[in-house]
Design a protein around this motif. Structure first.
Motif, mmCIF file in Angstrom:
data_model
loop_
_atom_site.group_PDB
_atom_site.id
_atom_site.type_symbol
_atom_site.label_atom_id
_atom_site.label_comp_id
_atom_site.label_asym_id
_atom_site.label_seq_id
_atom_site.Cartn_x
_atom_site.Cartn_y
_atom_site.Cartn_z
ATOM 1 N N HIS A 63 77.629 19.671 -69.134
ATOM 2 C CA HIS A 63 78.168 18.982 -70.318
ATOM 3 C C HIS A 63 79.685 19.220 -70.419
ATOM 4 O O HIS A 63 80.221 20.132 -69.809
ATOM 5 C CB HIS A 63 77.476 19.482 -71.592
ATOM 6 C CG HIS A 63 75.987 19.305 -71.563
ATOM 7 N ND1 HIS A 63 75.385 18.071 -71.390
ATOM 8 C CD2 HIS A 63 74.964 20.201 -71.651
ATOM 9 C CE1 HIS A 63 74.064 18.221 -71.390
ATOM 10 N NE2 HIS A 63 73.783 19.497 -71.541
ATOM 11 N N ALA B 98 66.379 13.527 -79.242
ATOM 12 C CA ALA B 98 66.817 13.080 -77.917
ATOM 13 C C ALA B 98 68.095 13.814 -77.506
ATOM 14 O O ALA B 98 68.235 14.240 -76.352
ATOM 15 C CB ALA B 98 67.066 11.567 -77.940
ATOM 16 N N SER C 225 67.215 17.433 -76.664
ATOM 17 C CA SER C 225 66.459 17.486 -75.401
ATOM 18 C C SER C 225 67.399 17.316 -74.219
ATOM 19 O O SER C 225 67.278 17.997 -73.202
ATOM 20 C CB SER C 225 65.384 16.397 -75.351
ATOM 21 O OG SER C 225 64.479 16.593 -76.402
ATOM 22 N N GLU C 226 68.347 16.400 -74.376
ATOM 23 C CA GLU C 226 69.299 16.143 -73.289
ATOM 24 C C GLU C 226 70.210 17.369 -73.062
ATOM 25 O O GLU C 226 70.487 17.734 -71.923
ATOM 26 C CB GLU C 226 70.123 14.894 -73.640
ATOM 27 C CG GLU C 226 71.139 14.468 -72.607
ATOM 28 C CD GLU C 226 70.535 14.142 -71.241
ATOM 29 O OE1 GLU C 226 69.326 13.851 -71.163
ATOM 30 O OE2 GLU C 226 71.293 14.216 -70.239
ATOM 31 N N TYR D 151 69.537 20.468 -73.485
ATOM 32 C CA TYR D 151 68.808 21.580 -72.853
ATOM 33 C C TYR D 151 68.000 21.132 -71.630
ATOM 34 O O TYR D 151 67.209 21.908 -71.108
ATOM 35 C CB TYR D 151 67.874 22.255 -73.878
ATOM 36 C CG TYR D 151 68.615 23.161 -74.834
ATOM 37 C CD1 TYR D 151 69.107 24.395 -74.401
ATOM 38 C CD2 TYR D 151 68.841 22.801 -76.163
ATOM 39 C CE1 TYR D 151 69.789 25.240 -75.271
ATOM 40 C CE2 TYR D 151 69.529 23.645 -77.033
ATOM 41 C CZ TYR D 151 69.990 24.861 -76.585
ATOM 42 O OH TYR D 151 70.666 25.708 -77.438
ATOM 43 N N ARG D 152 68.236 19.883 -71.183
ATOM 44 C CA ARG D 152 67.425 19.341 -70.085
ATOM 45 C C ARG D 152 67.382 20.239 -68.839
ATOM 46 O O ARG D 152 66.321 20.414 -68.239
ATOM 47 C CB ARG D 152 67.885 17.927 -69.712
ATOM 48 C CG ARG D 152 66.877 17.160 -68.875
ATOM 49 C CD ARG D 152 67.139 15.683 -68.967
ATOM 50 N NE ARG D 152 68.521 15.373 -68.643
ATOM 51 C CZ ARG D 152 68.950 15.027 -67.431
ATOM 52 N NH1 ARG D 152 68.101 14.915 -66.452
ATOM 53 N NH2 ARG D 152 70.223 14.767 -67.219
ATOM 54 N N PRO D 153 68.516 20.874 -68.443
ATOM 55 C CA PRO D 153 68.459 21.725 -67.247
ATOM 56 C C PRO D 153 67.400 22.833 -67.337
ATOM 57 O O PRO D 153 66.943 23.332 -66.325
ATOM 58 C CB PRO D 153 69.868 22.324 -67.168
ATOM 59 C CG PRO D 153 70.722 21.321 -67.857
ATOM 60 C CD PRO D 153 69.880 20.777 -68.979
ATOM 61 N N ASN E 115 64.447 22.466 -68.216
ATOM 62 C CA ASN E 115 63.129 21.953 -67.780
ATOM 63 C C ASN E 115 62.775 22.482 -66.405
ATOM 64 O O ASN E 115 61.602 22.671 -66.089
ATOM 65 C CB ASN E 115 63.129 20.417 -67.705
ATOM 66 C CG ASN E 115 63.274 19.808 -69.080
ATOM 67 O OD1 ASN E 115 63.148 20.516 -70.073
ATOM 68 N ND2 ASN E 115 63.551 18.511 -69.138
ATOM 69 N N GLU F 155 60.914 25.376 -66.716
ATOM 70 C CA GLU F 155 59.807 25.151 -67.661
ATOM 71 C C GLU F 155 59.917 25.984 -68.937
ATOM 72 O O GLU F 155 58.939 26.546 -69.427
ATOM 73 C CB GLU F 155 58.459 25.390 -66.962
ATOM 74 C CG GLU F 155 58.254 24.377 -65.843
ATOM 75 C CD GLU F 155 56.934 24.554 -65.101
ATOM 76 O OE1 GLU F 155 56.135 25.421 -65.497
ATOM 77 O OE2 GLU F 155 56.717 23.809 -64.144
#
Ligand code: NAD
Length: 432
Positions: free
Chosen positions: A24, A179, A182-183, A185-187, A189, A192
């Protein structure tokens, strides 16, 4: 995503640098021009392992910038984080929200287009509602979603904690924020990490409940340590014996001088106040606060007893001043209560801490030494207050030779009693 991080302290700087590392575009903002100036010169304002490299890499990549003026970054941001301090308000223990509300007022005039305003600071239940109200009052047309996203990182392990957290908690009241969060903190994922979406008030309370529980767990084992001393049991074996039970868990069961630091003392107090105001008192936490406060005083008495009942005219060497290792943070450190109590009883204190440079101002009565052995020189007693790694491997023969007396008071249980006694120390530890 474009992020404006307001407040570039332990949490803001680490979070900002990690978000930049996620890819980011981040601007870390602070009203402390000295801090921003140092960061622009590549000098870290705090000691946190790995932070200098992380900041340097992301500055070089053009993803991390610093500013004293929030205007441009806030106008451009998808998410504006509030990461300013929320210390205890003098007198009543409530969280002082003046810094948070000042930021809310400032950003109200600056946001441009739909913007998620995220509270990362630890704030009492209902603060998100108030931030929203402040922004709407100043600028009714502002299109903001106010989110709670408490931070659980630990100083000393902050980067790993931010990048590999046990969970991320996000409290939202406006679905559009989901949204964006979520975007951001997406990395995570990839490993998990559970991202727990809750209501905003629930998220605010989760942070206090977590800290209060941890403070209670430490206080529990500290009381067990006292009981162990009284009945001839070993608290480390008790901790292991209970910690292996999966329902209890082995972490946060190290007996010591009582919890300190920039979070547990103020957050337990703030939760007590919030609960009392809500007419639903949290008596376990009220007691935790009292027991922990009393413990600091009791630790000074323990040192005096170990040194033969009086420290008048004696020299005490102290190893470790920060509230825990791998940080320079001295806020509410046990050293700030224990050392003045020893000095009040006539002791002279020589101390060493690898990063606790603030002691120069916070404990002006003591002599700070260049290294651990200098603190031992001529000491009638030696106290280990913080378990920095370098204190675990001291040359004990050299320590003994340098000291004038033989009392060693290890308030972190980093040495084995038999070993130290075998070397001629009068060794005292906690709960063993
Ligand atoms: P800190 O004191 O290190 O940093 C706060 C920064 O905010 C300071 O640099 C200050 O100059 C700046 N600031 C204050 N008002 C400002 C304004 N109007 N505009 C720009 N900058 C402003 O505090 P911290 O330890 O990073 O804690 C921040 C919050 O995070 C607190 O609520 C704390 O409870 C919470 N928290 C801290 C930790 C931790 O380990 N330190 C962990 C989790 C949560």
């Amino acid at each position: 995503m474009r992020v404006a991080m307001i407040g570039t302290g332990y949490v803001g700087l680490v979070s900002g640098a990690c978000f930049a590392d996620f890819g980011h575009e981040v601007v870390c903002i602070d009203k402390d021009a000295g801090k921003i100036g140092r960061l622009e010169d590549g000098i870290m304002p705090i000691y946190e392992p790995g932070l200098d490299l992380l900041v340097a890499n992301n500055v070089k990549a053009g993803r991390l910038k610093f500013a004293t003026d929030a205007a441009a970054a806030v106008a451009a941001a998808d998410a504006v984080f509030i990461a300013v301090g929320t210390p205890s308000r003098r007198g009543d223990g409530h969280a002082d929200l003046s810094y948070v509300y000042a930021v809310a007022e400032e950003i109200a005039t600056l946001v441009d287009g739909f913007t998620v305003v995220v509270t990362k600071s630890t704030v009492p239940v209902g603060t998100g509602d108030e931030i929203e109200a402040i922004i709407k009052k100043i600028r009714p047309a502002a299109d903001v979603a106010v989110v709670s996203n408490p931070e659980f990182l630990r100083e000393g392990a902050a980067i790993n904690d931010f990048k590999r957290p046990d969970r991320v908690v996000v409290g939202i009241e406006d679905e559009r924020a989901r949204a964006v969060m979520s975007e951001l903190y997406r990395p995570l994922n990839l490993n998990e990490t559970p991202i727990l979406f809750t209501g905003r008030r629930t998220s605010e309370l989760i942070k206090y409940a977590a800290n209060a529980f941890l403070a209670m767990k430490i206080t529990f084992i500290n009381e067990m340590a006292d009981l162990c001393e009284a009945v001839g049991a070993d608290v480390q074996q008790v901790a292991r014996g209970i910690g292996l039970d999966g329902r209890i868990g082995s972490k946060f069961l190290h007996a010591g001088p009582g919890y300190g630091g920039s979070c547990f003392p103020k957050d337990t107090l703030a939760l007590v106040r919030t609960a009392a105001d809500a007419g639903s008192p949290v008596r376990l936490i009220e007691t935790t606060v009292q027991v922990n406060d009393a413990r600091k005083k009791a630790m000074a008495d323990k040192i005096v007893r170990a040194m033969g009942g009086s420290v008048e005219g004696k020299t005490i060497g102290v190893l470790g001043l920060t509230f825990k290792p791998n940080t320079d943070d001295m806020r509410d450190a046990p050293s700030l209560e224990i050392i003045p109590a020893l000095i009040a009883q006539g002791a002279k204190v020589r101390a060493f801490d690898p990063e606790g440079h603030e002691a120069r101002h916070l404990l002006p009565q003591i002599e700070l030494t260049e290294g651990p052995y200098e603190a031992c020189a001529g000491a009638d007693g030696l106290v280990i207050l913080t378990e920095w790694d370098q204190f675990r491997a001291l040359d004990l023969g050299r320590v003994k030779e340098l000291m004038n007396g033989s009392a060693l008071i290890d308030l972190r249980n980093i040495y084995r009693p038999a070993e130290l006694q075998g070397r001629g120390f009068r060794y005292t530890s906690v709960g063993r």
